[in-house]
Design a protein around this motif. Sequence first.
Motif, short mmCIF file in Angstrom:
data_model
loop_
_atom_site.label_atom_id
_atom_site.label_comp_id
_atom_site.label_asym_id
_atom_site.label_seq_id
_atom_site.Cartn_x
_atom_site.Cartn_y
_atom_site.Cartn_z
N LYS A 199 0.84 -1.21 0.00
CA LYS A 199 0.00 0.00 0.00
C LYS A 199 0.87 1.25 0.00
N LEU A 200 1.90 1.24 0.84
CA LEU A 200 2.81 2.40 0.92
C LEU A 200 3.55 2.59 -0.40
N TYR A 201 3.94 1.49 -1.03
CA TYR A 201 4.65 1.55 -2.31
C TYR A 201 3.77 2.21 -3.38
N LYS A 202 2.51 1.78 -3.47
CA LYS A 202 1.60 2.34 -4.47
C LYS A 202 1.34 3.82 -4.21
N GLU A 203 1.13 4.18 -2.94
CA GLU A 203 0.84 5.58 -2.61
C GLU A 203 2.05 6.47 -2.91
N THR A 204 3.24 5.94 -2.65
CA THR A 204 4.44 6.73 -2.92
C THR A 204 4.63 6.90 -4.43
N LEU A 205 4.41 5.84 -5.18
CA LEU A 205 4.49 5.93 -6.65
C LEU A 205 3.49 6.95 -7.19
N ASN A 222 13.47 11.05 -12.82
CA ASN A 222 12.39 10.16 -12.42
C ASN A 222 12.73 9.57 -11.05
N ILE A 223 12.04 10.05 -10.03
CA ILE A 223 12.35 9.63 -8.66
C ILE A 223 12.00 8.15 -8.49
N PRO A 224 12.99 7.30 -8.22
CA PRO A 224 12.70 5.88 -8.04
C PRO A 224 12.15 5.59 -6.64
N VAL A 225 11.32 4.58 -6.57
CA VAL A 225 10.81 4.09 -5.28
C VAL A 225 11.31 2.66 -5.14
N LEU A 226 12.22 2.45 -4.19
CA LEU A 226 12.91 1.16 -4.06
C LEU A 226 12.44 0.43 -2.80
#
Length: 322
Positions: A199-205, A222-226
């Motif tokens: 959920k946190l990953y999707k919201e951050t993306l 492009n800010i990556p979310v790792l």
Amino acid sequence: MKQLGKKVLAGDIRAASRLIRNLEDQIPNTYIAMQEIFNNTGNSHVIGITGAPGAGKSTLTDELIYAYRQKDKTVGVLAVDPTSPFTGGALLGDRIRMLRHAEDKRVFVRSLATRGSMGGLSKAVGEGIHVMDALGKEKIIVETCGVGQQEVEIINHAHTVIVVLVPGMGDEIQALKAGLMEVADIFVINKADRDGAGKLYKETLNMVHMSKGSAEDDKSWNIPVLLVESVLEPHKFAESVNVIREKVEEHYQYLVDNNLLSDRMRRKTTAEINEALWGAILQPVLNDLEKDGEIQKMVDRVLKKEIDPYSLADEIASRYIK
């Protein structure tokens, strides 16, 4: 002090540690040592790691040191710990977590205490970066003490800022606030094996996507979310942190290729000038008032409502500013 600066330039770790301590303690004339080293700075890549307390910043920093040492890079670390408002001391727990690098002569880890400074940093951080730089550290990692929405001063000092989020700590809401979004070059969701990580990953993306707006700029970063999973699986954890290192290097190259490094340096220099002015102008005034016991008299006057703080400030300013 000039000799102390020369020793730092010669690579003397003890001299560097002493100089940083003098900067923290605001020892008079320390600026002479800084003047000595200043022209030999500006060569390091400064990486900021920030995020909420308990997000695992120190563990990530420790592994990132290892990843850079595997690439034969010299590393300096400034780990900021919060200061007790009662004793003025700090636990310096960040250094404890990095003990495995203690015998590595190409790694220099130095803890700093906030000493009341806001923004998740210590007032000595900017100058401490110069000291690490003068020592010849190719990578300088600055780890904040754990920040909130407004405490984002790391952007004034780092070329690349990593914001560490962790599921289950309210970061789902925190991440949507402007402060962290504006400073992040890379988002890392740590402890991604926990519930709520997806959920946190999707919201951050989604937040990253919305921040870019409708007009896509091919040159924008492009800010990556790792995602980084549990440290209890050392091999997988090390691989994940190595991906972070690769993205950090990619971001730095992006700044160089698009002539944006100078913008970051200008912001950093502006912050340093402000700090230098504070030390040269305001600090001596405060020292005078403290030495003469006038601060306590001023407090008494305000408490008795004989004067308000704003009129008092005008009164002091008119005395010192001609």
